[in-house]
Design a protein around this motif. Sequence first.
Motif, short mmCIF file in Angstrom:
data_model
loop_
_atom_site.label_atom_id
_atom_site.label_comp_id
_atom_site.label_asym_id
_atom_site.label_seq_id
_atom_site.Cartn_x
_atom_site.Cartn_y
_atom_site.Cartn_z
N GLY A 122 0.81 -1.23 0.00
CA GLY A 122 0.00 0.00 0.00
C GLY A 122 0.83 1.27 0.00
N LYS A 123 2.06 1.16 -0.45
CA LYS A 123 2.94 2.34 -0.46
C LYS A 123 2.36 3.47 -1.29
N THR A 124 1.94 3.12 -2.50
CA THR A 124 1.47 4.18 -3.39
C THR A 124 0.17 4.78 -2.87
N THR A 125 -0.69 3.94 -2.31
CA THR A 125 -1.92 4.46 -1.72
C THR A 125 -1.58 5.44 -0.62
N LEU A 126 -0.63 5.07 0.22
CA LEU A 126 -0.22 5.95 1.30
C LEU A 126 0.42 7.22 0.74
N VAL A 137 -2.13 3.26 -8.53
CA VAL A 137 -2.12 2.21 -7.51
C VAL A 137 -2.46 0.90 -8.19
N GLY A 138 -1.77 -0.15 -7.87
CA GLY A 138 -2.10 -1.43 -8.49
C GLY A 138 -1.96 -2.55 -7.51
N ASN A 139 -2.61 -3.64 -7.77
CA ASN A 139 -2.49 -4.79 -6.89
C ASN A 139 -1.68 -5.85 -7.61
N MET A 224 -4.96 -2.03 8.52
CA MET A 224 -5.53 -2.37 9.82
C MET A 224 -7.04 -2.58 9.71
N ASP A 225 -7.66 -1.98 8.70
CA ASP A 225 -9.10 -2.19 8.53
C ASP A 225 -9.41 -3.67 8.33
N GLU A 226 -8.56 -4.35 7.55
CA GLU A 226 -8.82 -5.77 7.32
C GLU A 226 -8.60 -6.58 8.59
P1 GDP Z 1 2.26 -0.78 -3.44
O1 GDP Z 1 2.57 -1.87 -4.40
O2 GDP Z 1 2.93 -0.99 -2.14
O3 GDP Z 1 2.49 0.59 -3.99
O4 GDP Z 1 0.71 -0.93 -3.09
P2 GDP Z 1 -0.53 -0.14 -3.66
O5 GDP Z 1 -0.61 1.21 -3.05
O6 GDP Z 1 -0.50 -0.21 -5.14
O7 GDP Z 1 -1.73 -0.99 -3.04
C1 GDP Z 1 -1.89 -2.38 -3.24
C2 GDP Z 1 -3.33 -2.77 -3.00
O8 GDP Z 1 -3.67 -2.66 -1.63
C3 GDP Z 1 -4.34 -1.92 -3.76
O9 GDP Z 1 -5.32 -2.77 -4.29
C4 GDP Z 1 -4.91 -1.01 -2.68
O10 GDP Z 1 -6.24 -0.63 -3.00
C5 GDP Z 1 -4.87 -1.90 -1.46
N1 GDP Z 1 -4.76 -1.16 -0.19
C6 GDP Z 1 -3.85 -0.20 0.12
N2 GDP Z 1 -4.03 0.23 1.39
C7 GDP Z 1 -5.05 -0.45 1.92
C8 GDP Z 1 -5.70 -0.45 3.22
O11 GDP Z 1 -5.36 0.28 4.14
N3 GDP Z 1 -6.72 -1.33 3.37
C9 GDP Z 1 -7.13 -2.16 2.39
N4 GDP Z 1 -8.14 -3.00 2.63
N5 GDP Z 1 -6.55 -2.20 1.17
C10 GDP Z 1 -5.52 -1.36 0.92
#
Ligand code: GDP
Length: 773
Positions: A122-126, A137-139, A224-226
Motif C-alpha cells: 500500500g505504499k502508493t496508496t499511502l 495504484v495497483g495490486n 488495519m481495517d482488514e
Molecule cells: P504498493 O505496491 O505498495 O504501492 O501498493 P498499492 O498502493 O498499489 O496498493 C496495493 C493494493 O492494496 C491496492 O489494491 C490497494 O487498494 C490496497 N490497499 C492499500 N491500502 C489499503 C488499506 O489500508 N486497506 C485495504 N483494505 N486495502 C488497501
Amino acid sequence: MKIGSTCSITKVGGEGALRQHFLDMGVIPGAQVTIIKYAPLGDPVELMIHGYQLTLRLADAEKIEVDPIDSSSETEHKKAPVNTSIHPGLGEGGKFHQKGHANPLPECEILTFALVGNQNSGKTTLFNQLTGSNQHVGNFPGVTVDRKDGSIKGYPDTRVTDLPGIYSMSPYSSEEIVSRNFVMNDKPKAIINIVDATNIQRNLYLTMQLLEMNVPMVVALNMMDEITTNGGSIDVNKMEAALGVPVVPISAAKNQGIHELIEHAIHIAKYQEKPLRQDFCDENDHNGAVHRGIHAVIHLIEDHAKSADIPVRFAASKVIEGDSLVLDKLALDENEKETIEHIVLQMEKERKLDRSAAIADMRYSFIKKICSAFVHKPGKSKESIRSEKIDRILTGKWTAIPLFIVIMFVISFLTFNVIGGTLQGLLEKGIDALTALTDSALTSLGVNEVLHGLIIDGIFAGVGSVLSFLPIIVTLFFFLSLLEDSGYIARVAFFMDKLLRRIGLSGRSIVPMLIGFGCTVPAVMSTRTLPSERDRKMTILLTPFMSCTAKMPIYAFFVDAFFPKYKALILTGLYLLGIVISILIALVFKRTIFKGEAVPFVMELPNYRLPSAKNVGQLLWEKAKDFLHRAFTVIFIATIIIWLLQSFGPHFNLVTNQHDSILAIIAGWLAPLMIPVGLGDWRICTALISGFMAKESVVSTLDILYGQDITSVMTAASAASLLVFSLLYTPCVAAIASIRRELGIKWALGVVLWQCFIAWTAALIVHLISMLF
Ligand code: GDP
Ligand code: MG
C-alpha cells in the motif's frame, strides 16, 4: 506433494541471488509450507508460507527439501484478542513513543522521507494520501517501478519518495536496487516503513533490516481495517517497545491514521530520533552462535564501516551473507577477510545452517517471537477466504485459461463495440457539428483562404479525427486497471508461466505485455520488475508488437472504410497477429541472441481487492488528460506542420496541386521503397512518417492529405497491407525514448530499423496474398 498437505522445510538448496531471494521471502529451514494448488498447466505451484501465498516453479521447488508434519499438532495456539479498548481508533499514536526534543535539525532543512515497504503493502496508496497526488495504484507486485517524489500536504518543507517494493535489502531485480540505493546513498532524513499488517511476518523481515540502517524510522502498520473487521488485533504499544520505533496503525485506503503518521514521521525526522534497538540476535538461541558471529564481525569491521559510511550493524549482516557490493565498499584487507571467513565458518558449524540461512533464520525467529506475543490473528480473514473462492474459478484447472480468453474477449467487445463505439459516435457527431459551425463562421467573417484551410482542413480534420478516440482509449485503460488493481494479472502471470516458458520467458513478462495493449511506454518501464537482464531485454523487444491504443484509430479508420462487414474479425485478427508475430520472434530469440532459461518464477499472489473507485477514477482522469495533452501538443503541431508542408512548394509558394508540395517531394524519396508492398503513394508515406511522432496522426495526416473519401483513392489490398504495416512498424518516438532509457541508444535504433523491416516483410506477404483475390 499432495494439495493441502503441510510440511516443514529442512533444507533450502540452490545458490546465489535466487537462494537469497527464497530466504528473504521466508523460505527458510524450519518454516511451514502448505501446498495450495498447481497451476492449470501443472506448473508452477502455489504455496502458503508465513500466512501468504507464494508461487514457485516445480524445478525451483525441488531445491527445497521438506519433512512432512502432522498438521494437527502444529496448529497455532489460540490467543485471546488484545483488549482493543487501549486502541479505540486507528492511528492513535503509540503510548510508548516518548517524543524527545533533543538535537532538532535546523529550520531550513528539507525533511526527506523514504517510503519503503514490501510490494503490495500500500505504499502508493499511502503516498497519494500523504501528498494528495494521483500516482497509479495497483495490486500487482511491482507497479511502482520508478521513484516518485512529493511533499506532504500542509508541510511544504518535506519530501516523500515512493520507492518500488522490496522484500529485503538484498536486491533481486533492478527495481529493487533503486530502493536499496536510495536508502543507502541518498540518505533520507527518515524512513516511513509501511508494513502490511495482514502479512506481518514477512513484512517485518524488511523492517528489521531497515532498523539496521540506523536512520530515524516510523512503522506505518497498514491494512488495519482488514485486521479489525476480521476480529484480529495487534498490540501496538508492545510492538513499539520491541522494535524501538514508533508504530502507527493506519488504513491508507480508508484514510485513517494518516494524520498521526505524519505527526510521528515529522517528529522523528526533525529531532533525528534513531531506532532504539538494532540488535535482534538472541544470545540464547542455539548457544548464541549467530549472535556471537554478528557481534564479532561488527567489532572487526567497525572502522571500515565508519569510513565507508555504512551503518555498522547493517554492514556486518551483509558481510556475513556475503554481499559483494557491501564487501567492496568496505575495502577490508586480506587478513580481515580471512578472520571473517573463520568467524562465519564457526557460526555455520555451531548453528548447523549456512550463512545466509542462519541470518534469515535469526530474523524470522525474532519476528516469530514478537508476533506470537503481540499479534492476534483471526483464523482466516474474510478477504483470504474470498480470494480462495475466486481463485477456485479464476485459476481453476479447467477454467483458468478459457476464462482468461473470455475476459479478454468481453473486454475488447465492450471497449470497441459497446461503450467505446457508442461514445465515439456521439463525439464524432459533436466534432463534425463544431467543424461545420466554425467553417461557416470563418466563411461569413471572410477569413483569408489560407488561414481558413489551416484551421478547417489542418487542425480540425487532424486533431478532431484523433480526439474522437478518447472514449475507446479511456475504456480500455479502465479495464486494464481493473484487472491489475484487483490482483487478477498476478494470477494470469501464475497460470501463463508454463506457456511463456516455452518461448523463453517467465510468467512475469505477461504484465508488460498486457500493459503494452494500453501504451508501450509504461509497458517498457514495467519490465524493471523482471529480475534478469535477459528477460528484460527480450520482453522490451516484444512489447511493441502488442497493439497499443494509439494504433486503434488507424485500425478503426481503415476497417470502417474498407471492411465494415468484418470489423470485429479484422480487429481481433490484428491484435492476434501482433501476438503471433511476437511469439515467433521470441522463439527465434530463444535460439539465437537470448539463449538460456527464463528466470525463476518466485512471486507473491496478493489477495483479491476491490479497486477503489477513487483510484480508478484518478487513473482514468490521468490517462484522458495525457491523451488530450498529446492531441493538443504533438498531434496539433504535427498536423500544422504537415498542412504547411503540403500547402507550400519548395519556393514557399502556395501550391495548387499537392504533388508539387515540399511534403510530396520528401515523401517521394521514400515511396519507391514502399511500392512493392502497395503503399507507394507519397501521401501514405507521409502519414507513416508522421505516425512515428504519434501513431494516431497516421489517420489525421491522411485526413488532411486526401481530404476526401479514402475508398476512392486507395484499394482494399493496399489498405490491408497498410493495416499490417502500421501494426508492426517502428514504435512512436515516446516508446523509442523509453526503450533507449532502458537499453541504450543502440538497441533503440535497432528496434526502429528491425521493426520497419519486419513490418515491410509482413506487409509484402499480405499484399501478395491480397493481390490473388
Ligand atoms: P504498493 O505496491 O505498495 O504501492 O501498493 P498499492 O498502493 O498499489 O496498493 C496495493 C493494493 O492494496 C491496492 O489494491 C490497494 O487498494 C490496497 N490497499 C492499500 N491500502 C489499503 C488499506 O489500508 N486497506 C485495504 N483494505 N486495502 C488497501
Ligand atoms: Mg506502488
